[in-house]
Design a protein around this motif. Sequence first.
Motif, PDB file in Angstrom:
ATOM      1  N   MET A   1       0.878  -1.097  -0.128  1.00 25.95           N
ATOM      2  CA  MET A   1       0.062   0.101  -0.008  1.00 25.95           C
ATOM      3  C   MET A   1       0.875   1.124   0.029  1.00 25.95           C
ATOM      4  O   MET A   1       1.659   1.507   0.770  1.00 25.95           O
ATOM      5  N   THR A   2       0.819   2.069  -1.006  1.00 29.03           N
ATOM      6  CA  THR A   2       1.492   3.134  -1.062  1.00 29.03           C
ATOM      7  C   THR A   2       0.811   4.385  -0.192  1.00 29.03           C
ATOM      8  O   THR A   2      -0.436   4.417  -0.235  1.00 29.03           O
ATOM      9  N   GLN A   3       1.602   5.181   0.188  1.00 35.42           N
ATOM     10  CA  GLN A   3       0.828   6.306   1.018  1.00 35.42           C
ATOM     11  C   GLN A   3       0.962   7.640  -0.144  1.00 35.42           C
ATOM     12  O   GLN A   3       1.927   7.896  -0.597  1.00 35.42           O
ATOM     13  N   SER A   4      -0.199   8.342   0.284  1.00 29.74           N
ATOM     14  CA  SER A   4      -0.184   9.667  -0.501  1.00 29.74           C
ATOM     15  C   SER A   4       0.773  10.486   0.050  1.00 29.74           C
ATOM     16  O   SER A   4       0.637  10.493   1.079  1.00 29.74           O
ATOM     17  N   PRO A   5       1.143  11.468  -0.756  1.00 27.80           N
ATOM     18  CA  PRO A   5       2.334  12.578  -0.059  1.00 27.80           C
ATOM     19  C   PRO A   5       1.535  13.428   0.649  1.00 27.80           C
ATOM     20  O   PRO A   5       2.074  14.265   1.489  1.00 27.80           O
ATOM     21  N   LEU A   6       0.014  13.511   0.603  1.00 28.82           N
ATOM     22  CA  LEU A   6      -0.580  14.350   1.506  1.00 28.82           C
ATOM     23  C   LEU A   6      -1.054  14.037   2.925  1.00 28.82           C
ATOM     24  O   LEU A   6      -1.325  14.643   3.477  1.00 28.82           O
ATOM     25  N   GLN A   7      -0.729  12.657   2.920  1.00 31.59           N
ATOM     26  CA  GLN A   7      -1.336  12.048   4.243  1.00 31.59           C
ATOM     27  C   GLN A   7       0.054  11.979   5.050  1.00 31.59           C
ATOM     28  O   GLN A   7       1.010  11.237   4.487  1.00 31.59           O
ATOM     29  N   PRO A   8      -0.048  12.291   6.299  1.00 32.06           N
ATOM     30  CA  PRO A   8       1.150  12.107   7.022  1.00 32.06           C
ATOM     31  C   PRO A   8       1.307  10.614   7.567  1.00 32.06           C
ATOM     32  O   PRO A   8       0.233   9.864   7.685  1.00 32.06           O
ATOM     33  N   THR A   9       2.421  10.234   7.716  1.00 34.71           N
ATOM     34  CA  THR A   9       2.789   8.922   8.178  1.00 34.71           C
ATOM     35  C   THR A   9       2.359   8.843   9.643  1.00 34.71           C
ATOM     36  O   THR A   9       2.022   9.764  10.372  1.00 34.71           O
ATOM     37  N   LEU A  10       2.460   7.610  10.164  1.00 33.00           N
ATOM     38  CA  LEU A  10       2.068   7.387  11.495  1.00 33.00           C
ATOM     39  C   LEU A  10       2.950   7.820  12.546  1.00 33.00           C
ATOM     40  O   LEU A  10       2.676   8.568  13.294  1.00 33.00           O
ATOM     41  N   GLY A  11       4.358   7.836  12.163  1.00 29.14           N
ATOM     42  CA  GLY A  11       5.650   8.716  12.959  1.00 29.14           C
ATOM     43  C   GLY A  11       4.881  10.000  13.042  1.00 29.14           C
ATOM     44  O   GLY A  11       5.185  10.868  14.058  1.00 29.14           O
ATOM     45  N   GLU A  12       4.875  10.691  11.823  1.00 28.47           N
ATOM     46  CA  GLU A  12       4.350  12.073  11.964  1.00 28.47           C
ATOM     47  C   GLU A  12       3.126  12.463  12.661  1.00 28.47           C
ATOM     48  O   GLU A  12       3.210  13.420  13.467  1.00 28.47           O
ATOM     49  N   LEU A  13       2.212  11.628  12.729  1.00 22.88           N
ATOM     50  CA  LEU A  13       1.027  11.909  13.344  1.00 22.88           C
ATOM     51  C   LEU A  13       1.410  11.728  14.841  1.00 22.88           C
ATOM     52  O   LEU A  13       0.775  12.326  15.667  1.00 22.88           O
ATOM     53  N   VAL A  14       2.060  10.844  15.452  1.00 25.71           N
ATOM     54  CA  VAL A  14       2.717  10.521  16.629  1.00 25.71           C
ATOM     55  C   VAL A  14       3.429  11.762  17.253  1.00 25.71           C
ATOM     56  O   VAL A  14       3.095  12.333  18.138  1.00 25.71           O
ATOM     57  N   ALA A  15       4.209  12.051  16.417  1.00 21.51           N
ATOM     58  CA  ALA A  15       5.097  13.376  16.624  1.00 21.51           C
ATOM     59  C   ALA A  15       4.203  14.721  17.104  1.00 21.51           C
ATOM     60  O   ALA A  15       4.367  15.502  17.922  1.00 21.51           O
ATOM     61  N   THR A  16       3.158  14.761  16.006  1.00 17.82           N
ATOM     62  CA  THR A  16       2.518  15.962  16.129  1.00 17.82           C
ATOM     63  C   THR A  16       1.547  15.812  17.338  1.00 17.82           C
ATOM     64  O   THR A  16       1.439  16.916  18.063  1.00 17.82           O
ATOM     65  N   ILE A  17       0.949  14.830  17.571  1.00 24.25           N
ATOM     66  CA  ILE A  17       0.005  14.639  18.795  1.00 24.25           C
ATOM     67  C   ILE A  17       0.800  14.749  20.315  1.00 24.25           C
ATOM     68  O   ILE A  17       0.479  15.304  20.946  1.00 24.25           O
ATOM     69  N   THR A  18       2.296  14.229  20.160  1.00 27.98           N
ATOM     70  CA  THR A  18       3.149  14.512  21.150  1.00 27.98           C
ATOM     71  C   THR A  18       3.475  15.947  21.688  1.00 27.98           C
ATOM     72  O   THR A  18       3.124  16.088  22.853  1.00 27.98           O
ATOM     73  N   THR A  19       3.496  16.734  20.486  1.00 24.32           N
ATOM     74  CA  THR A  19       3.955  18.155  20.517  1.00 24.32           C
ATOM     75  C   THR A  19       2.647  18.951  21.054  1.00 24.32           C
ATOM     76  O   THR A  19       2.623  19.621  21.921  1.00 24.32           O
ATOM     77  N   GLN A  20       1.295  18.485  20.468  1.00 26.07           N
ATOM     78  CA  GLN A  20       0.338  19.142  20.908  1.00 26.07           C
ATOM     79  C   GLN A  20      -0.038  18.712  22.213  1.00 26.07           C
ATOM     80  O   GLN A  20      -0.426  19.785  22.991  1.00 26.07           O
ATOM     81  N   LEU A  21       0.217  17.592  22.980  1.00 27.38           N
ATOM     82  CA  LEU A  21      -0.173  17.320  24.111  1.00 27.38           C
ATOM     83  C   LEU A  21       0.644  18.215  25.176  1.00 27.38           C
ATOM     84  O   LEU A  21       0.392  18.564  26.303  1.00 27.38           O
ATOM     85  N   SER A  22       1.966  18.008  24.609  1.00 25.51           N
ATOM     86  CA  SER A  22       2.802  19.108  25.515  1.00 25.51           C
ATOM     87  C   SER A  22       2.608  20.385  25.661  1.00 25.51           C
ATOM     88  O   SER A  22       2.580  20.861  26.727  1.00 25.51           O
ATOM     89  N   ASN A  23       2.293  20.797  24.525  1.00 22.59           N
ATOM     90  CA  ASN A  23       1.788  22.341  24.525  1.00 22.59           C
ATOM     91  C   ASN A  23       0.566  22.497  25.402  1.00 22.59           C
ATOM     92  O   ASN A  23       0.436  23.464  25.906  1.00 22.59           O
ATOM     93  N   LEU A  24      -0.485  21.616  25.261  1.00 21.59           N
ATOM     94  CA  LEU A  24      -1.586  21.826  26.030  1.00 21.59           C
ATOM     95  C   LEU A  24      -1.158  21.623  27.434  1.00 21.59           C
ATOM     96  O   LEU A  24      -1.843  22.323  28.209  1.00 21.59           O
ATOM     97  N   VAL A  25      -0.397  20.754  27.967  1.00 22.31           N
ATOM     98  CA  VAL A  25      -0.285  20.523  29.377  1.00 22.31           C
ATOM     99  C   VAL A  25       0.370  21.747  29.729  1.00 22.31           C
ATOM    100  O   VAL A  25      -0.042  22.306  30.930  1.00 22.31           O
ATOM    101  N   LYS A  26       1.368  22.458  28.892  1.00 21.16           N
ATOM    102  CA  LYS A  26       2.349  23.649  29.335  1.00 21.16           C
ATOM    103  C   LYS A  26       1.364  24.622  29.584  1.00 21.16           C
ATOM    104  O   LYS A  26       1.452  25.707  30.659  1.00 21.16           O
TER     105      LYS A  26
END
Length: 135
Positions: A1-26
């Motif tokens: 299964m090839t991934q579209s360049p517009l869809q983020p990878t699972l790693g990118e999603l996890v990194a984004t969520i981690t950053t957002q959660l950190s900012n939210l807690v701060k």
Amino acid sequence: MTQSPLQPTLGELVATITTQLSNLVKGEVDLLKAQVAEKGQKFGIGAGLFAGAAFFGFFAFATLVATAVLALALVLPAWAAALIVAVVLLLIAGLLALIGKKSIDAGNEVKPEIKDNLKTDVDVIKDGIKEGLGK
């Protein structure tokens, strides 16, 4: 299964969520700090003004107590007049102490707003992760 360049990878999603959660807690912690600082400042000013009022009120009250003893001494022996006034003052002091204790106990209740906000935020993030992995 090839991934579209517009869809983020699972790693990118996890990194984004981690950053957002950190900012939210701060952000929640900064909000709590601001609330505590504001309450502390108002409490300090109020306590200082209350201390000044208590200082002058004490001397005014002491003068009134002496007046009451002297007035009762016109009809009773001086020791009896002083005893009656002292008992009345002790009863008033006990009543004020009970009311003050109830007030302090009510002020010590912690508002669970921030705890509830963080829990809601974590739940929203979990739901977002589940939706993202389900696609």
